[in-house]
Design a protein around this motif. Structure first.
Motif, PDB file in Angstrom:
ATOM      1  N   GLU A 165      28.207  21.985   1.728  1.00  0.00           N
ATOM      2  CA  GLU A 165      27.517  20.909   2.429  1.00  0.00           C
ATOM      3  C   GLU A 165      27.069  21.386   3.800  1.00  0.00           C
ATOM      4  N   ASN A 166      25.789  21.296   4.072  1.00  0.00           N
ATOM      5  CA  ASN A 166      25.278  21.661   5.387  1.00  0.00           C
ATOM      6  C   ASN A 166      25.738  20.653   6.432  1.00  0.00           C
ATOM      7  N   PRO A 185      37.616  22.582  -5.598  1.00  0.00           N
ATOM      8  CA  PRO A 185      38.612  21.763  -6.286  1.00  0.00           C
ATOM      9  C   PRO A 185      40.024  22.300  -6.077  1.00  0.00           C
ATOM     10  N   LEU A 186      40.985  21.386  -5.973  1.00  0.00           N
ATOM     11  CA  LEU A 186      42.356  21.787  -5.696  1.00  0.00           C
ATOM     12  C   LEU A 186      42.960  22.608  -6.831  1.00  0.00           C
ATOM     13  N   ASP A 187      42.428  22.460  -8.043  1.00  0.00           N
ATOM     14  CA  ASP A 187      42.960  23.215  -9.180  1.00  0.00           C
ATOM     15  C   ASP A 187      42.210  24.527  -9.407  1.00  0.00           C
ATOM     16  N   GLU A 206      40.721  18.196  -3.233  1.00  0.00           N
ATOM     17  CA  GLU A 206      39.947  19.411  -2.992  1.00  0.00           C
ATOM     18  C   GLU A 206      40.367  20.065  -1.686  1.00  0.00           C
ATOM     19  N   TYR A 207      40.051  21.352  -1.575  1.00  0.00           N
ATOM     20  CA  TYR A 207      40.140  22.067  -0.309  1.00  0.00           C
ATOM     21  C   TYR A 207      38.793  21.961   0.384  1.00  0.00           C
ATOM     22  N   VAL A 208      38.832  21.834   1.703  1.00  0.00           N
ATOM     23  CA  VAL A 208      37.600  21.796   2.488  1.00  0.00           C
ATOM     24  C   VAL A 208      37.711  22.845   3.588  1.00  0.00           C
ATOM     25  N   SER A 243      37.760  27.256  13.259  1.00  0.00           N
ATOM     26  CA  SER A 243      37.529  26.604  11.990  1.00  0.00           C
ATOM     27  C   SER A 243      38.866  26.318  11.335  1.00  0.00           C
ATOM     28  N   ARG A 244      38.983  25.144  10.753  1.00  0.00           N
ATOM     29  CA  ARG A 244      40.207  24.738  10.098  1.00  0.00           C
ATOM     30  C   ARG A 244      39.918  24.439   8.638  1.00  0.00           C
ATOM     31  N   SER A 245      40.895  24.634   7.780  1.00  0.00           N
ATOM     32  CA  SER A 245      40.767  24.262   6.381  1.00  0.00           C
ATOM     33  C   SER A 245      41.730  23.128   6.106  1.00  0.00           C
TER      34      SER A 245
END
Length: 247
Positions: A98-99, A116-118, A17-19, A1-3
């Motif tokens: 999110e599925n 969110p990035l903040d 945003e971070y995912v 898994s990667r972010s």
């Protein structure tokens, strides 16, 4: 898994945003998320704000900086075998889960966590691991692509994060010195102490291998920790191992 982090558009407004790829779970009626975070992101995401605050306004203990060099050295000198348990953090922001589709069907609890990035990340457990990772990356930046598991909760206020810290640490029990020595196959002096017990007839059946003490009814005469300490004194070798777990 990667972010990753990226910009997406909501109503014509670009939002960074971070995912994270994540698995969603539930405890006590609340959702939480398990993700894999690259080590290089750990120092950037999990900032430590609370050193100057009084205890009643913090959600963590004060960072013990004296522990960091040993933890960092543990990582860099055991790059092929180090082990760190999960970091636990609260997210002070709304998140979106999110599925994803698996074999054409929507998964219930496997998906992507959008943050969110903040957003502010509050460490509930693992502040010393976080600091050690930051120090280790300065010496070995090539380790930045390796990952550590992170358990995310959505923050519901200072009282909740303080309670999480109390709950996570309330029932933690440190292993005894003897069992720490018994299971440490990396440190030469630990291996030597175990070999002495195995091969010396005077120790073989008379050594307590797990506890650091025994009752007056015990058939044991020695503890593994005692043999370790005695061997260390005999060899005049300074203690280089704490045999303890990170909190």
């Amino acid at each position: 898994s990667r972010s990753t982090w990226k910009s997406i558009c909501f109503g014509g407004v670009m939002v960074a945003e971070y995912v994270f790829s994540a698995i969603r779970g539930r405890q006590a009626g609340r959702e939480y998320y398990i993700t894999m975070c690259p080590l290089k992101l750990v120092p950037k995401l999990f900032l430590f704000y609370e050193e100057e605050l009084p205890a009643e306004l913090r959600s963590q203990r004060v960072l013990n900086k004296a522990r960091i060099p040993d933890l960092s050295k543990y990582i860099t000198t055991n790059k092929d075998s180090y082990v760190f348990s999960s970091i636990t953090a609260s997210i002070d922001s709304n998140v979106i889960f999110e599925n994803v589709l698996i074999d054409g069907q929507e998964s219930v609890d496997i998906g992507k966590l959008r943050i969110p990035l903040d957003a502010r990340f509050i460490l509930n457990d693992g502040q010393h691991r976080r600091a050690a990772i930051e120090a280790a990356l300065k010496e070995c930046p090539d380790m930045g692509e390796e990952t550590i598991s992170v358990v995310f909760f959505v923050d519901t206020g200072l009282g909740q994060t303080q309670q999480m810290f109390a709950d996570l640490n309330k029932h933690a029990v440190r292993p005894t010195r003897s069992i720490g020595i018994l299971y440490d196959h990396r440190e030469p002096l630990s291996s030597l102490a175990c070999e002495l017990v195995e091969k010396a007839p005077v120790f073989r059946d008379l050594t307590e291998m797990e506890k650091t003490s025994f009752s007056n009814r015990s058939s044991k005469l020695f503890t593994l920790n005692g043999i370790y300490q005695g061997t260390q004194s005999l060899l005049r070798k300074p203690n280089t191992s704490e045999h303890c777990s990170d909190a």
